[in-house]
Design an enzyme around this catalytic site. Sequence first.
Site, mmCIF file in Angstrom:
data_model
loop_
_atom_site.group_PDB
_atom_site.id
_atom_site.type_symbol
_atom_site.label_atom_id
_atom_site.label_comp_id
_atom_site.label_asym_id
_atom_site.label_seq_id
_atom_site.Cartn_x
_atom_site.Cartn_y
_atom_site.Cartn_z
ATOM 1 N N ARG A 181 27.613 -3.143 -25.537
ATOM 2 C CA ARG A 181 26.295 -2.495 -24.958
ATOM 3 C C ARG A 181 25.304 -3.602 -24.388
ATOM 4 O O ARG A 181 25.263 -4.708 -25.204
ATOM 5 C CB ARG A 181 25.802 -1.681 -26.332
ATOM 6 C CG ARG A 181 24.414 -0.782 -25.731
ATOM 7 C CD ARG A 181 24.035 0.076 -26.877
ATOM 8 N NE ARG A 181 25.091 0.982 -27.274
ATOM 9 C CZ ARG A 181 25.372 1.528 -28.582
ATOM 10 N NH1 ARG A 181 24.966 0.959 -29.333
ATOM 11 N NH2 ARG A 181 26.230 2.556 -28.573
ATOM 12 N N ASN A 214 20.705 -2.530 -37.242
ATOM 13 C CA ASN A 214 22.035 -2.953 -36.915
ATOM 14 C C ASN A 214 22.412 -3.692 -38.096
ATOM 15 O O ASN A 214 22.007 -4.936 -37.925
ATOM 16 C CB ASN A 214 22.117 -3.420 -35.565
ATOM 17 C CG ASN A 214 21.806 -2.424 -34.605
ATOM 18 O OD1 ASN A 214 22.463 -1.427 -34.543
ATOM 19 N ND2 ASN A 214 20.874 -2.661 -33.657
ATOM 20 N N ASP A 235 28.143 -6.410 -33.097
ATOM 21 C CA ASP A 235 27.720 -5.288 -33.494
ATOM 22 C C ASP A 235 28.885 -5.024 -34.702
ATOM 23 O O ASP A 235 29.870 -4.872 -34.423
ATOM 24 C CB ASP A 235 27.553 -4.327 -32.793
ATOM 25 C CG ASP A 235 27.111 -2.916 -33.374
ATOM 26 O OD1 ASP A 235 27.696 -2.300 -34.313
ATOM 27 O OD2 ASP A 235 25.858 -2.492 -33.174
ATOM 28 N N ASP A 286 29.019 -1.961 -36.686
ATOM 29 C CA ASP A 286 28.734 -0.669 -36.920
ATOM 30 C C ASP A 286 28.008 -0.105 -38.038
ATOM 31 O O ASP A 286 27.289 0.803 -37.809
ATOM 32 C CB ASP A 286 30.301 0.027 -36.878
ATOM 33 C CG ASP A 286 30.953 -0.562 -35.851
ATOM 34 O OD1 ASP A 286 30.513 -0.264 -34.804
ATOM 35 O OD2 ASP A 286 32.305 -0.912 -36.214
ATOM 36 N N ASP A 299 24.706 0.831 -39.726
ATOM 37 C CA ASP A 299 23.539 0.923 -39.398
ATOM 38 C C ASP A 299 22.745 1.760 -40.321
ATOM 39 O O ASP A 299 23.292 2.531 -41.342
ATOM 40 C CB ASP A 299 23.356 1.894 -38.192
ATOM 41 C CG ASP A 299 23.946 1.395 -36.915
ATOM 42 O OD1 ASP A 299 24.109 -0.098 -36.663
ATOM 43 O OD2 ASP A 299 24.643 1.927 -36.161
ATOM 44 N N ASP A 347 27.059 5.438 -39.815
ATOM 45 C CA ASP A 347 28.260 5.086 -39.235
ATOM 46 C C ASP A 347 29.324 4.389 -40.142
ATOM 47 O O ASP A 347 29.897 3.477 -39.840
ATOM 48 C CB ASP A 347 27.910 4.029 -38.092
ATOM 49 C CG ASP A 347 26.787 4.643 -36.945
ATOM 50 O OD1 ASP A 347 27.286 5.874 -36.817
ATOM 51 O OD2 ASP A 347 26.136 4.022 -36.424
ATOM 52 N N GLU A 366 32.915 4.675 -38.779
ATOM 53 C CA GLU A 366 32.841 3.971 -37.900
ATOM 54 C C GLU A 366 33.318 2.603 -38.110
ATOM 55 O O GLU A 366 34.299 1.784 -37.575
ATOM 56 C CB GLU A 366 31.902 3.936 -36.765
ATOM 57 C CG GLU A 366 32.051 3.162 -35.427
ATOM 58 C CD GLU A 366 30.838 3.378 -34.645
ATOM 59 O OE1 GLU A 366 30.833 2.766 -33.460
ATOM 60 O OE2 GLU A 366 29.815 4.143 -34.925
#
Length: 185
Positions: A24, A88, A104, A106, A108, A121, A124
């Site tokens: 991102r 994050n 990142d 994942d 959070d 998350d 994830e």
Amino acid sequence: MLDSSYIGKWFHVQSYKHDGSLHRTWDSAMIVDVTDDYIVIASTCNKVVEADGRHWYTREPAVSVFFFNDWFNFIAMFKDDEIMYYCNIASPSLIDKNCIKYIDYDLDLKLLPNKSIIQLDSKEYEFHRKKYVYSDELDYVIKGANEYAKELMRRGGFPFDDALMRDYYAKYLVIKENQEKNIIK
């Protein structure tokens, strides 16, 4: 290394996944503080582009703190008179030209205005831990950073100081206004 001469400069933010693929990006945000340990940026309506090309715009003004040695970064989002913090769990940030970059991981966290903490998350994270084959050492560092970030949230203080985050945002608005006046002249 960055110093106070960078205050008022515009930087981009890029988030990657563990395999090095772009996750991102955030359009420009202004540097409002810099130390040996972290960089603070602020923005209003920021364009965010996902890895698949989809894009969206942030809805709230925000101040973000990116650490150079810690495995997380924080965003203070201003909603009306309240501030919500988003964390994050991520690699320490690095600066590459006019860009802040990090990986990142994942996991959070959210710190709500009432000071309750929400873990996000986890599924994830487990999916990507297997997909990207995180080592046991990396898994330990990430989970430790998650616990440390929760502890910082519980304790308060930097970067969870609402008054300081409001000051950073006010500083951003003043610098931005002065920059816009200079463009018009």
